[in-house]
Design an enzyme around this catalytic site. Structure first.
Site, PDB file in Angstrom:
ATOM      1  N   LYS A 101      18.243  33.375  75.098  1.00  0.00           N
ATOM      2  CA  LYS A 101      17.469  32.292  75.719  1.00  0.00           C
ATOM      3  C   LYS A 101      17.265  31.140  74.746  1.00  0.00           C
ATOM      4  CE  LYS A 101      13.841  34.906  76.485  1.00  0.00           C
ATOM      5  NZ  LYS A 101      14.343  36.159  75.898  1.00  0.00           N
ATOM      6  N   ARG A 142       6.732  35.014  82.171  1.00  0.00           N
ATOM      7  CA  ARG A 142       7.126  36.389  81.853  1.00  0.00           C
ATOM      8  C   ARG A 142       6.419  37.404  82.724  1.00  0.00           C
ATOM      9  NH1 ARG A 142       8.676  35.396  76.207  1.00  0.00           N
ATOM     10  NH2 ARG A 142       9.520  37.318  75.447  1.00  0.00           N
ATOM     11  N   ARG A 185      12.408  38.107  61.842  1.00  0.00           N
ATOM     12  CA  ARG A 185      11.149  37.975  62.581  1.00  0.00           C
ATOM     13  C   ARG A 185      10.361  39.282  62.517  1.00  0.00           C
ATOM     14  NH1 ARG A 185      12.182  35.261  68.433  1.00  0.00           N
ATOM     15  NH2 ARG A 185      10.984  37.074  69.094  1.00  0.00           N
TER      16      ARG A 185
HETATM   17  P1  AP5 Z   1      18.209  34.454  70.723  1.00  0.00           P
HETATM   18  O1  AP5 Z   1      18.766  33.197  71.261  1.00  0.00           O
HETATM   19  O2  AP5 Z   1      17.269  34.394  69.586  1.00  0.00           O
HETATM   20  O3  AP5 Z   1      17.636  35.346  71.945  1.00  0.00           O
HETATM   21  P2  AP5 Z   1      16.290  35.214  72.776  1.00  0.00           P
HETATM   22  O4  AP5 Z   1      16.617  35.585  74.193  1.00  0.00           O
HETATM   23  O5  AP5 Z   1      15.637  33.923  72.527  1.00  0.00           O
HETATM   24  O6  AP5 Z   1      15.500  36.435  72.139  1.00  0.00           O
HETATM   25  P3  AP5 Z   1      13.976  36.513  71.651  1.00  0.00           P
HETATM   26  O7  AP5 Z   1      13.885  37.732  70.791  1.00  0.00           O
HETATM   27  O8  AP5 Z   1      13.517  35.222  71.089  1.00  0.00           O
HETATM   28  O9  AP5 Z   1      13.294  36.782  73.005  1.00  0.00           O
HETATM   29  P4  AP5 Z   1      11.884  37.307  73.215  1.00  0.00           P
HETATM   30  O10 AP5 Z   1      11.733  37.022  74.633  1.00  0.00           O
HETATM   31  O11 AP5 Z   1      11.698  38.736  72.811  1.00  0.00           O
HETATM   32  O12 AP5 Z   1      10.992  36.508  72.165  1.00  0.00           O
HETATM   33  P5  AP5 Z   1      10.041  35.243  72.296  1.00  0.00           P
HETATM   34  O13 AP5 Z   1      10.089  34.507  71.045  1.00  0.00           O
HETATM   35  O14 AP5 Z   1      10.273  34.547  73.576  1.00  0.00           O
HETATM   36  O15 AP5 Z   1      19.442  35.398  70.321  1.00  0.00           O
HETATM   37  C1  AP5 Z   1      19.206  36.673  69.730  1.00  0.00           C
HETATM   38  C2  AP5 Z   1      20.218  36.915  68.606  1.00  0.00           C
HETATM   39  O16 AP5 Z   1      21.534  37.028  69.177  1.00  0.00           O
HETATM   40  C3  AP5 Z   1      20.297  35.773  67.592  1.00  0.00           C
HETATM   41  O17 AP5 Z   1      20.579  36.337  66.334  1.00  0.00           O
HETATM   42  C4  AP5 Z   1      21.486  34.922  68.078  1.00  0.00           C
HETATM   43  O18 AP5 Z   1      22.143  34.242  67.008  1.00  0.00           O
HETATM   44  C5  AP5 Z   1      22.391  35.993  68.688  1.00  0.00           C
HETATM   45  N1  AP5 Z   1      23.148  35.522  69.850  1.00  0.00           N
HETATM   46  C6  AP5 Z   1      22.735  34.663  70.838  1.00  0.00           C
HETATM   47  N2  AP5 Z   1      23.707  34.500  71.756  1.00  0.00           N
HETATM   48  C7  AP5 Z   1      24.749  35.301  71.357  1.00  0.00           C
HETATM   49  C8  AP5 Z   1      26.045  35.559  71.912  1.00  0.00           C
HETATM   50  N3  AP5 Z   1      26.462  34.992  73.037  1.00  0.00           N
HETATM   51  N4  AP5 Z   1      26.838  36.415  71.237  1.00  0.00           N
HETATM   52  C9  AP5 Z   1      26.437  36.999  70.079  1.00  0.00           C
HETATM   53  N5  AP5 Z   1      25.219  36.787  69.500  1.00  0.00           N
HETATM   54  C10 AP5 Z   1      24.379  35.932  70.154  1.00  0.00           C
HETATM   55  O19 AP5 Z   1       8.634  35.969  72.407  1.00  0.00           O
HETATM   56  C11 AP5 Z   1       8.128  36.703  71.318  1.00  0.00           C
HETATM   57  C12 AP5 Z   1       6.787  37.302  71.678  1.00  0.00           C
HETATM   58  O20 AP5 Z   1       5.842  36.247  71.935  1.00  0.00           O
HETATM   59  C13 AP5 Z   1       6.748  38.181  72.917  1.00  0.00           C
HETATM   60  O21 AP5 Z   1       7.148  39.515  72.667  1.00  0.00           O
HETATM   61  C14 AP5 Z   1       5.278  38.065  73.316  1.00  0.00           C
HETATM   62  O22 AP5 Z   1       4.472  38.870  72.489  1.00  0.00           O
HETATM   63  C15 AP5 Z   1       4.960  36.609  72.996  1.00  0.00           C
HETATM   64  N6  AP5 Z   1       5.207  35.719  74.146  1.00  0.00           N
HETATM   65  C16 AP5 Z   1       6.064  34.669  74.191  1.00  0.00           C
HETATM   66  N7  AP5 Z   1       6.049  34.097  75.410  1.00  0.00           N
HETATM   67  C17 AP5 Z   1       5.140  34.795  76.129  1.00  0.00           C
HETATM   68  C18 AP5 Z   1       4.696  34.703  77.473  1.00  0.00           C
HETATM   69  N8  AP5 Z   1       5.178  33.791  78.320  1.00  0.00           N
HETATM   70  N9  AP5 Z   1       3.760  35.593  77.891  1.00  0.00           N
HETATM   71  C19 AP5 Z   1       3.247  36.521  77.058  1.00  0.00           C
HETATM   72  N10 AP5 Z   1       3.631  36.674  75.783  1.00  0.00           N
HETATM   73  C20 AP5 Z   1       4.586  35.819  75.321  1.00  0.00           C
HETATM   74 MG    MG Z   2      13.859  33.314  71.616  1.00  0.00          MG
END
Ligand code: AP5
Ligand code: MG
Length: 211
Positions: free
Chosen positions: A14, A87, A158
């Protein structure tokens, strides 16, 4: 004006895709995870990190207030890309209310589909930089080990990319967030793309679809 939601499990890409698309169509990229991480050493950041490090969701009331505040900023008038919000169903309902209050609406929801085993591989070798750049040691490594290509900063892992937290994030995704696929399908807004190709292939596919 284009308001797009990127939906998908942790590690589906994402953040990677939202950043690329935001540059291509010149709208802000709003990542609620990034907003919460940027709040570290504030009361909000301290409270949020307790949930985040365990891989739990931060309470809806906090997220809804954050997004309401962010969407009211003038740069969102031309549209935005939401990454990591909504989410939960209550967050999606709140988003509808917030947008209609601003005379805006969701145009498109892109669901990035990636199998679980690949998500775990991606996240265990993810490295990030304070500047917002994201790398993956196998698929998208930095030119110099441990150093950001863009700003020269030191790369780090992270706090929620531990194996235990990743497993919990996947469970929480399935329980709380996956129901949004049906929610947006019923509204006729959802398209699902295969997120297992290369970063460039997926970016081109998303861009073509948005166009
Ligand atoms: P990346 O692009 O970083 O993936 P992502 O989907 O953004 O993964 P996240 O871990 O950021 O998602 P998340 O939803 O768990 O975390 P968030 O920060 O939103 O890609 C992942 C890896 O793969 C990278 O190394 C990248 O280089 C690689 N990659 C990408 N595309 C690729 C491809 N095509 N091929 C190969 N490799 C690839 O949320 C974190 C925390 O915040 C949550 O757990 C929660 O506690 C809180 N939070 C955030 N938003 C909310 C909400 N709305 N409600 C409640 N809590 C929330
Ligand atoms: Mg992310």
């Amino acid at each position: 004006m284009t308001n797009i939601i990127l939906l998908g499990p942790p590690g589906s890409g994402k953040g990677t895709q939202a950043k690329l698309l935001a540059e291509r169509i010149s709208v802000p990229h709003i990542s609620t995870g990034d907003i919460l991480r940027a709040a570290k050493e504030t009361e909000l950041g301290d409270r949020a990190s307790e949930y985040m490090n365990r891989g739990e969701l931060v309470p809806d009331s906090i997220l809804i207030a954050i997004v309401e505040d962010r969407l009211a900023k003038p740069d969102c008038a031309s549209g935005c890309i939401l990454d990591g919000y909504p989410r939960t169903i209550p967050q999606a309902d709140a988003l509808n209310r917030i947008l209609s209050g601003l005379d805006l609406r969701i145009d498109l929801v892109i669901n990035i589909d990636v199998p679980d085993d690949r998500l775990i591989t991606r996240l265990s070798a993810r490295r990030v930089c304070e500047c917002g750049a994201t790398y993956q040691l196998t698929f998208n490594p930095p030119k110099k080990e441990g150093v950001c290509d863009l700003c020269g900063g030191a790369l780090y892992q992270r706090d929620d990319d531990t194996e235990e937290s990743v497993r919990n994030r996947l469970l929480v995704y399935k329980r709380e967030t996956k129901p949004l696929i049906n929610y947006y399908e019923n509204l006729g807004l959802l398209t699902t793309i295969d997120g297992s190709g290369s970063i460039k292939e997926i970016s081109d596919e998303i861009y073509a679809y948005v166009q």
